[in-house]
Design a protein around this motif. Structure first.
Motif, short mmCIF file in Angstrom:
data_model
loop_
_atom_site.label_atom_id
_atom_site.label_comp_id
_atom_site.label_asym_id
_atom_site.label_seq_id
_atom_site.Cartn_x
_atom_site.Cartn_y
_atom_site.Cartn_z
N TYR A 43 38.76 43.38 40.52
CA TYR A 43 38.97 42.58 41.73
C TYR A 43 38.36 43.32 42.91
CZ TYR A 43 41.94 39.37 39.18
OH TYR A 43 42.40 38.44 38.30
N VAL A 44 37.80 42.54 43.83
CA VAL A 44 37.07 43.11 44.96
C VAL A 44 37.70 42.64 46.26
CG1 VAL A 44 34.79 43.47 45.96
CG2 VAL A 44 34.99 42.84 43.53
N SER A 45 38.10 43.59 47.09
CA SER A 45 38.58 43.30 48.45
C SER A 45 37.47 43.69 49.41
CB SER A 45 39.84 44.10 48.78
OG SER A 45 40.84 43.90 47.80
N ILE A 46 37.12 42.77 50.30
CA ILE A 46 36.04 43.00 51.26
C ILE A 46 36.54 42.69 52.66
CG2 ILE A 46 33.73 42.33 52.03
CD1 ILE A 46 33.15 41.47 49.13
N VAL A 47 36.27 43.57 53.60
CA VAL A 47 36.53 43.29 55.00
C VAL A 47 35.21 43.37 55.75
CG1 VAL A 47 37.14 45.69 55.57
CG2 VAL A 47 37.91 43.81 57.04
N MET A 79 36.48 47.40 48.34
CA MET A 79 37.33 48.22 47.49
C MET A 79 37.53 47.52 46.16
SD MET A 79 38.39 51.09 48.88
CE MET A 79 37.68 51.73 50.41
N LEU A 80 37.52 48.29 45.07
CA LEU A 80 37.73 47.75 43.73
C LEU A 80 39.16 48.02 43.27
CD1 LEU A 80 34.44 48.91 41.94
CD2 LEU A 80 34.93 46.69 43.00
N SER A 81 39.75 47.03 42.60
CA SER A 81 41.11 47.16 42.07
C SER A 81 41.17 46.59 40.66
CB SER A 81 42.12 46.42 42.96
OG SER A 81 42.12 46.93 44.28
N LYS A 82 42.17 47.04 39.91
CA LYS A 82 42.32 46.57 38.53
C LYS A 82 42.92 45.18 38.45
CE LYS A 82 44.05 49.26 35.42
NZ LYS A 82 44.93 50.24 34.71
N ALA A 138 44.62 44.08 44.80
CA ALA A 138 43.53 43.69 45.70
C ALA A 138 44.06 42.99 46.95
CB ALA A 138 42.54 42.80 44.96
N ARG A 139 45.13 42.22 46.78
CA ARG A 139 45.74 41.54 47.94
C ARG A 139 46.42 42.54 48.87
NH1 ARG A 139 43.54 36.51 48.55
NH2 ARG A 139 43.40 35.49 46.51
N LEU A 140 47.06 43.54 48.29
CA LEU A 140 47.67 44.59 49.11
C LEU A 140 46.60 45.36 49.90
CD1 LEU A 140 50.31 46.04 46.61
CD2 LEU A 140 50.76 44.62 48.63
N VAL A 141 45.49 45.62 49.24
CA VAL A 141 44.38 46.31 49.90
C VAL A 141 43.86 45.46 51.06
CG1 VAL A 141 41.99 47.08 49.61
CG2 VAL A 141 43.72 47.64 47.88
N GLU A 142 43.74 44.15 50.83
CA GLU A 142 43.29 43.25 51.89
C GLU A 142 44.22 43.34 53.11
OE1 GLU A 142 42.29 38.50 52.43
OE2 GLU A 142 43.99 39.13 51.23
N GLN A 143 45.52 43.40 52.87
CA GLN A 143 46.47 43.48 53.99
C GLN A 143 46.30 44.78 54.77
OE1 GLN A 143 48.31 40.88 55.02
NE2 GLN A 143 47.20 39.84 53.36
N GLU A 144 46.03 45.85 54.07
CA GLU A 144 45.79 47.13 54.76
C GLU A 144 44.52 47.07 55.60
OE1 GLU A 144 47.81 49.64 54.94
OE2 GLU A 144 49.27 48.78 53.55
N MET A 145 43.49 46.45 55.07
CA MET A 145 42.25 46.28 55.82
C MET A 145 42.50 45.48 57.10
SD MET A 145 39.65 45.35 52.70
CE MET A 145 38.71 46.61 51.81
N VAL A 147 39.10 38.29 49.00
CA VAL A 147 39.53 38.86 47.73
C VAL A 147 38.87 38.03 46.64
CG1 VAL A 147 41.46 39.34 46.18
CG2 VAL A 147 41.71 39.75 48.65
N THR A 148 38.05 38.66 45.85
CA THR A 148 37.23 37.93 44.90
C THR A 148 37.06 38.77 43.63
OG1 THR A 148 35.09 36.79 44.66
CG2 THR A 148 35.10 38.81 45.97
#
Length: 321
Positions: free
Chosen positions: A183-187, A279-282, A287-294, A309-310
């Protein structure tokens, strides 16, 4: 593939035909793989429609807000199509309509999406006359318009889908790579970093010890992808050559990276030349948590931003009509 010609019957069959595609965003470099690694994502994507034209050459019509050049030589998609048309013995014409959903200068392969999408769609219109490698070669002419350099780390995954390794540019040697589910999180902070400017600040010489460390990370990342080894992927997402220089162009880059990894991301870094960060996630939950931090970091800075998140797009350019 030189000297490809169209018969009169084939040209008549093309009249009135058009093809619509989604051409995906891409993440180049994958942290340590400057100019040699990249992957396509499911979103965002450009929407493009190409058809045969009665007039020779390339006619470009913008259907978005960006007011990009319509002179083919100055437009990344136009330059790619012109390169393709040079290898057709008889002159033809294309009309290309572009609705860019990938903001220029975002760092997620906006120019590559236009250049690659144009030649992939035109090739389908022509009855698949050219190979994928040919299409990469044509589309690289668009990247030269955008950045002054013919690079393929965005172009190749856009055309091939998935993760690609560019082993060589001259001669062109593209290696599609297996990848485990990621999973990919992008900001995308709403600032622009021009690829040409981001290249201009890079060091032209590196220390041997840094080069050795970088080679180890590239090899480790490729091995981790092939072995489905998430821990190895995470350890290898380190860049000691490019990121330390380019990160100064991106507000609070280090803070986003730290908070994303604390949230469970495997790792990540600058997407292409920036300013987007990936950021890459398993799994999707991480990935959604990472998006919130971004989001939290840029909300604190009062900096407008977009997030996605894709997942990795294994298809590349998609035909939709």
């Amino acid at each position: 593939m030189k000297g490809t010609s169209l018969s009169g019957v084939e040209r008549d069959a093309l009249r009135g035909r058009s093809i619509t595609i989604h051409s995906p965003a891409t993440v180049a470099n994958m942290v340590c793989g400057f100019d040699v690694l990249g992957f396509a994502v499911q979103e965002p994507y450009d929407i493009m429609r190409i058809g045969f034209s009665e007039n020779k050459g390339v006619t470009i019509i913008n259907e978005d807000e960006y007011d990009l050049p319509t002179k083919p030589e100055d437009n990344v998609a136009g330059a790619a199509l012109l390169a393709m048309m040079e290898e057709l013995e008889e002159g033809i014409g294309f009309e290309l309509r572009i609705n860019k959903q990938i903001k220029p200068g975002s760092g997620v392969g906006s120019s590559a999406a236009s250049a690659a999408g144009a030649v992939v769609a035109a090739n389908r219109l022509l009855g698949e006359r050219f190979t994928k490698e040919d299409l990469v070669r044509f589309a690289m002419n668009g990247e030269k318009v955008a950045s002054g350099v013919k690079h393929a780390d965005n172009i190749a995954p856009c055309i091939y889908g998935g993760v690609t390794l560019i082993r060589s540019i001259f001669p062109l040697d593209i290696v599609p790579l297996h990848a485990p589910p990621l999973y990919v999180s992008i900001v995308h902070p709403q600032i622009e970093v021009r690829t040409s400017d981001a290249r201009g600040i890079l060091k032209q010489q590196v220390q041997l010890k840094d080069a050795i460390r970088q080679w180890g990370n590239i090899a480790g990342l490729v091995a981790g992808l092939l072995k489905n080894d998430y821990a190895l992927i995470g350890r290898s997402l380190e860049d000691v050559l490019i990121e330390p220089v380019r990160s100064i162009l991106i507000p609070d880059f280090e803070e986003i990276k730290k908070r994303s990894k604390d949230a469970g991301a495997l790792g990540g870094g600058i997407s292409g030349s920036g300013p987007s960060i990936f950021m890459l996630s398993k799994d999707e939950q991480t990935a959604r948590l990472v998006e919130q931090e971004m989001k939290a970091v840029y909300a604190r800075l009062l900096l407008d931003h977009h997030t996605y998140v894709t997942t990795i797009n294994m298809e590349g350019v998609k035909f939709i009509g």
